[in-house]
Design a protein around this motif. Structure first.
Motif, PDB file in Angstrom:
ATOM      1  N   ASP A   1      -1.629 102.999 -72.480  1.00  0.00           N
ATOM      2  CA  ASP A   1      -1.820 101.944 -71.489  1.00  0.00           C
ATOM      3  C   ASP A   1      -1.545 102.570 -70.125  1.00  0.00           C
ATOM      4  O   ASP A   1      -0.445 103.042 -69.871  1.00  0.00           O
ATOM      5  CB  ASP A   1      -0.863 100.774 -71.730  1.00  0.00           C
TER       6      ASP A   1
ATOM      7  N   GLY B   1       1.489 100.204 -75.879  1.00  0.00           N
ATOM      8  CA  GLY B   1       0.127 100.324 -75.385  1.00  0.00           C
ATOM      9  C   GLY B   1      -0.886  99.796 -76.389  1.00  0.00           C
ATOM     10  O   GLY B   1      -1.910  99.221 -76.011  1.00  0.00           O
TER      11      GLY B   1
ATOM     12  N   GLU C   1      -1.042  96.149 -75.929  1.00  0.00           N
ATOM     13  CA  GLU C   1      -1.815  95.789 -74.735  1.00  0.00           C
ATOM     14  C   GLU C   1      -3.310  95.866 -75.017  1.00  0.00           C
ATOM     15  O   GLU C   1      -4.073  94.960 -74.653  1.00  0.00           O
ATOM     16  CB  GLU C   1      -1.448  96.722 -73.581  1.00  0.00           C
TER      17      GLU C   1
ATOM     18  N   ARG D   1       1.711  94.582 -72.729  1.00  0.00           N
ATOM     19  CA  ARG D   1       2.399  95.503 -73.639  1.00  0.00           C
ATOM     20  C   ARG D   1       3.364  94.761 -74.552  1.00  0.00           C
ATOM     21  O   ARG D   1       3.687  95.234 -75.652  1.00  0.00           O
ATOM     22  CB  ARG D   1       3.170  96.556 -72.834  1.00  0.00           C
TER      23      ARG D   1
END
Length: 337
Positions: A94, A167, A170, A191
């Motif tokens: 991310d 990540g 996300e 996240r």
């Protein structure tokens, strides 16, 4: 006879010269390797990209005398650790926000290094799972709680999700927000989100272990971590096609990601290929690198080379498009001592 001896002598002389030159080159190369001091970097990596980083730095240790001590953690913690100035690099799937970049004491450069698909893996033997967009969101909203509701045998569903700032979370929740209005208006993306249902597990390894040990479980995980007997669902993309996270389908989706001037970018709902993919970035300070400048530059040169990308692909990751690799290589000039 005399001419023959002259030819033989000349041949022996030339052979001696060649052998001496080869010996000299070999000794010189050995001496150069002995004189080169090992370079040691300290870094972190999200669990998503960890296997690739371990492979890359194993190769760098053998060929370049560049070693790395890498701690595995979620993307959020990986970024925050780098921002504290205690590490040389951070691997994340991310990208850092503009606010996070501003907090970096030595500036921050993001290098895309690999890519991958987020698979929907499940433990339901005999079930060939094909999920429409609304069904995928429905499972993680708790509206669908049995595999019989999606065309498989009667088996209660146990939802698994990542713990902490991830990540992978996300990427997954951004995709769900693009696919389903109820998810977008509910948990949303990030996240870390407020999950309406499910059990939290730590890291990609933890997710794989939990899926394998929990009959009826379903969760999201980087496709490189999926091993038999786990299966992966075919997901409906924007074109209405049902695809699994094969190299071909994931590569098609990765090709749709557009990067900004900081070399970060996402596409949570690509119009081609498998619908949930992400890049992975290696974040490094932009300046104040000191003696680590050479080690970081050499490392990134290798990672972004064809060999580096091939090494990651063998582990199940998706190679970067050539134009993305070129952008990363050009950015190396911005690394300052």
């Amino acid at each position: 006879m005399f001419k023959s001896l002259i030819k033989t002598s000349r041949f022996k002389l030339l052979s001696s010269i060649v052998l001496a030159l080869l010996s000299s080159c070999s000794n010189s190369a050995e001496q150069k390797n002995q004189d080169r001091k090992p370079l040691v970097l300290n870094g972190t990596s999200s669990t998503f990209g960890l296997q690739a980083y371990l492979r890359w730095f194993n190769q760098l240790a053998v060929n370049e005398d560049i070693y790395a001590e890498i701690e595995s953690m979620g993307s959020g913690k990986s970024i925050s650790t780098l921002l504290k100035g205690t590490n040389d690099f951070a691997g994340t799937d991310d990208p850092p926000s503009s606010e996070e970049v501003k907090k970096a004491p030595k500036g921050l450069l993001a290098f895309p290094v690999t890519a991958g698909a987020i698979a929907i893996a499940y433990n339901a033997p005999g079930c060939d799972l094909r999920l429409r967009r609304s069904q995928l969101a429905g499972i993680f909203l708790g509206k669908i709680d049995n595999f019989s509701q999606v065309g498989c045998n009667d088996l209660p569903i146990t939802v698994l999700h990542r713990a902490g700032k991830s990540g992978s979370t996300e990427s997954f929740t951004s995709a769900l927000s693009s696919m389903d209005q109820d998810w977008k208006n509910g948990p949303g993306n990030g996240r870390l989100v407020n999950w309406p249902i499910g059990l939290a597990v730590k890291g990609s390894d933890g997710m794989a272990t939990a899926l394998n040990s929990t009959p009826g479980s379903i969760g999201y995980i980087e496709s490189a971590y999926v091993r038999e007997p786990l299966q992966v669902a075919a997901l409906e993309n924007r074109q209405g096609k049902f695809l699994r996270p094969t190299q071909e389908a994931a590569s098609a989706a990765v090709s749709t990601i557009r990067l900004n001037e900081r070399l970060v970018g996402k596409n949570p709902d690509p119009n081609l290929g498998y619908p949930i993919v992400t890049l992975n970035w290696m974040l490094v300070p932009a300046r104040g690198l000191g003696n680590n400048t050479v080690a970081l530059r050499r490392s990134l040169e290798f990672i972004l080379s064809s060999q580096g990308q091939d090494d990651a692909e063998r582990l199940g990751y998706v190679p970067l498009p050539d134009q993305v690799r070129e952008l990363g290589l050009r950015q190396l000039s911005r690394l300052k001592r």
